[in-house]
Design a protein around this motif. Sequence first.
Motif, PDB file in Angstrom:
ATOM      1  N   PHE A 115      44.000  40.466  40.180  1.00 40.43           N
ATOM      2  CA  PHE A 115      44.713  41.531  40.968  1.00 40.43           C
ATOM      3  C   PHE A 115      43.502  42.195  41.838  1.00 40.43           C
ATOM      4  O   PHE A 115      44.121  42.558  42.996  1.00 40.43           O
ATOM      5  CB  PHE A 115      45.084  42.955  39.958  1.00 40.43           C
ATOM      6  CG  PHE A 115      45.759  42.517  38.637  1.00 40.43           C
ATOM      7  CD1 PHE A 115      46.679  41.332  38.704  1.00 40.43           C
ATOM      8  CD2 PHE A 115      45.303  42.719  37.580  1.00 40.43           C
ATOM      9  CE1 PHE A 115      47.942  41.625  37.391  1.00 40.43           C
ATOM     10  CE2 PHE A 115      46.347  43.006  36.224  1.00 40.43           C
ATOM     11  CZ  PHE A 115      47.710  41.859  36.342  1.00 40.43           C
ATOM     12  N   ARG A 116      42.560  41.937  42.747  1.00 41.86           N
ATOM     13  CA  ARG A 116      41.851  41.823  43.058  1.00 41.86           C
ATOM     14  C   ARG A 116      41.331  43.260  43.156  1.00 41.86           C
ATOM     15  O   ARG A 116      40.986  43.723  43.951  1.00 41.86           O
ATOM     16  CB  ARG A 116      42.065  41.222  44.094  1.00 41.86           C
ATOM     17  CG  ARG A 116      42.405  39.226  44.016  1.00 41.86           C
ATOM     18  CD  ARG A 116      42.104  39.192  46.245  1.00 41.86           C
ATOM     19  NE  ARG A 116      43.280  38.238  45.502  1.00 41.86           N
ATOM     20  CZ  ARG A 116      44.263  37.633  46.917  1.00 41.86           C
ATOM     21  NH1 ARG A 116      43.914  38.069  47.706  1.00 41.86           N
ATOM     22  NH2 ARG A 116      45.612  37.179  46.920  1.00 41.86           N
ATOM     23  N   SER A 117      40.848  43.973  42.265  1.00 43.44           N
ATOM     24  CA  SER A 117      41.603  45.280  41.733  1.00 43.44           C
ATOM     25  C   SER A 117      40.797  45.789  41.168  1.00 43.44           C
ATOM     26  O   SER A 117      40.987  45.026  40.011  1.00 43.44           O
ATOM     27  CB  SER A 117      42.815  46.099  41.933  1.00 43.44           C
ATOM     28  OG  SER A 117      43.002  47.274  41.059  1.00 43.44           O
ATOM     29  N   THR A 118      39.381  46.917  40.920  1.00 49.25           N
ATOM     30  CA  THR A 118      39.002  47.285  40.154  1.00 49.25           C
ATOM     31  C   THR A 118      39.354  48.132  39.098  1.00 49.25           C
ATOM     32  O   THR A 118      38.849  48.317  37.712  1.00 49.25           O
ATOM     33  CB  THR A 118      37.026  47.869  40.550  1.00 49.25           C
ATOM     34  OG1 THR A 118      36.645  47.033  40.713  1.00 49.25           O
ATOM     35  CG2 THR A 118      36.491  48.296  39.253  1.00 49.25           C
ATOM     36  N   VAL A 119      39.933  48.980  39.557  1.00 48.78           N
ATOM     37  CA  VAL A 119      41.139  49.926  38.998  1.00 48.78           C
ATOM     38  C   VAL A 119      42.246  49.236  38.011  1.00 48.78           C
ATOM     39  O   VAL A 119      42.317  49.666  36.939  1.00 48.78           O
ATOM     40  CB  VAL A 119      42.032  50.916  39.681  1.00 48.78           C
ATOM     41  CG1 VAL A 119      42.398  51.905  38.622  1.00 48.78           C
ATOM     42  CG2 VAL A 119      41.224  51.387  40.380  1.00 48.78           C
ATOM     43  N   LEU A 120      42.922  48.488  38.066  1.00 48.91           N
ATOM     44  CA  LEU A 120      43.554  47.813  37.072  1.00 48.91           C
ATOM     45  C   LEU A 120      43.302  46.816  36.216  1.00 48.91           C
ATOM     46  O   LEU A 120      42.626  46.973  34.852  1.00 48.91           O
ATOM     47  CB  LEU A 120      44.108  46.644  38.332  1.00 48.91           C
ATOM     48  CG  LEU A 120      45.644  47.371  38.980  1.00 48.91           C
ATOM     49  CD1 LEU A 120      46.252  46.185  40.020  1.00 48.91           C
ATOM     50  CD2 LEU A 120      46.512  48.547  38.185  1.00 48.91           C
ATOM     51  N   GLY A 121      41.558  46.067  36.290  1.00 47.60           N
ATOM     52  CA  GLY A 121      40.455  45.714  35.458  1.00 47.60           C
ATOM     53  C   GLY A 121      40.477  46.448  34.420  1.00 47.60           C
ATOM     54  O   GLY A 121      40.256  46.162  33.939  1.00 47.60           O
ATOM     55  N   CYS A 122      40.053  47.385  34.871  1.00 46.07           N
ATOM     56  CA  CYS A 122      39.265  48.410  34.233  1.00 46.07           C
ATOM     57  C   CYS A 122      39.928  49.609  32.988  1.00 46.07           C
ATOM     58  O   CYS A 122      40.321  49.684  32.176  1.00 46.07           O
ATOM     59  CB  CYS A 122      38.803  50.097  35.092  1.00 46.07           C
ATOM     60  SG  CYS A 122      37.198  49.372  35.555  1.00 46.07           S
TER      61      CYS A 122
END
Length: 480
Positions: free
Chosen positions: A125-132
């Motif tokens: 997702f190129r997103s740390t927020v969504l990964g976490c």
Amino acid sequence: MTVEVPQTVRGRLATVGREPMSWLPTLFVVLLGAVLRLANLGHPNRKIFDEVYYATEAHELLTYGIEWRPENNAGDYVVHPPLGKWCIAVGEWAFGYNTFGWRISSVVAGVVSILLLVRIGRRLFRSTVLGCAAGLLLALDGLHFVLSRSALLDIFLMLFVLAAFGCVVLDRDQRRRRALDSYGALRLGFPWWRIGVAFFLGCACSVKLSGAFFIPAIILIMLIWEVGMRRAVGGTRMGGLRNVTVWTAAMGVLVLAVYLASWTGWFATDRGWNRHGLAIAGKDEPFLVGALRNLVDYHIAVYTYHTGLGDPHAYQSWPWQWLLMGRPVLFEWVENTGCDADRCVTTVLLLGNPVLWWSFVPALAALVWFGIAQRDKRAGVLGLMVAAGLLPWFWYHYDGGRTMYVFYALPALPYLILAVLYVLGSILRPPDRRMVGAVALGAYVLLVAACFAYLHPIYVGESIPYDAWWDRLFLGRRWV
């Protein structure tokens, strides 16, 4: 001579950047998952559910090198490959043959899978927020939580499949970067991560043979991303097909080698079940070839067992029930006096977090919609992994009614979670919705966390009043 890469190509082949600070929230999520799983791990202080098989067989492997029944003085006939039990045996070797010892390896597998999902989600997702968020949802799911605290095999199967998928994602990103760096020449180099894909697929099959369900899906995902990358930089579709075909053959050899290596204990002794089946039947048993033939006969017997397994069980369920949490599995039930009530109960219920699991069905429908509308390969990739984890069991169900349980769905769980986040991201992606999106995502995660906290006593075997236990059974008798 440097060739200018068109901006459209850069956009299509963009990968997530290196952000060292992204490891801080990652480690917070992983630490939370670890603390939850380690707390009072030795309780209940007895073997629960199928621990009576796998913890015992792990101890046999540790003691004899093979599954062995000393009371029969004979090799133990088992229906799953050895690697998952060897993983359990590592904990027993390190901490002793006790509840903590045979469960700690499952905790490690569960925590590592949370870490992997955070980093995989971040890349997809190129997103740390969504990964976490993905890792946090996995950490707060009851199915993953209970199996992370039990000496069963499915948590190891899920881990190795997830690791293989992670290597595919890393391979995609590596080849995209190389394609951009060599734009116009297409020098892609050696795809090292594909060695990891094959290794972990071999490990998955060495835990349970159902790990093979994911092999076609992962090969197809490699093909989708390889062809897409080559077309973006002006290559041919046939070039991508040839590349993946050659590598599929090479990876197949490594998968088989890893699988056979997991049977080393059986090969190295003369006492394993059917180790000398040909010789016992009075037939020639050439060195190595005879051993392989005996192992094939062993697998034929195992396949016959699995396909003919139709004995009814109180907590069996069918694949169409799994996403609805229609029938969880009761691992432990004890009536006691350990609380401030006349009637107290201690239970360990293998139950997915209802808020999370009941969102999977609409999320899958929306995944198809957004995937088609946005022509996004990520939706197809997630759909393939979910299908590999669930659809084969429908075939087994309708082809004889094999006895099944909800924990068979565990390997599909990470991709179901990623599907939910993909849909939320698609709905809330426009810039004018980002604040609303952040609030909506936070509210969803908090609701999942609140449900996990409420059900926590029946996940860990806490002694609670009977009425409090009953209040937690949202679907009543269907859950007991």
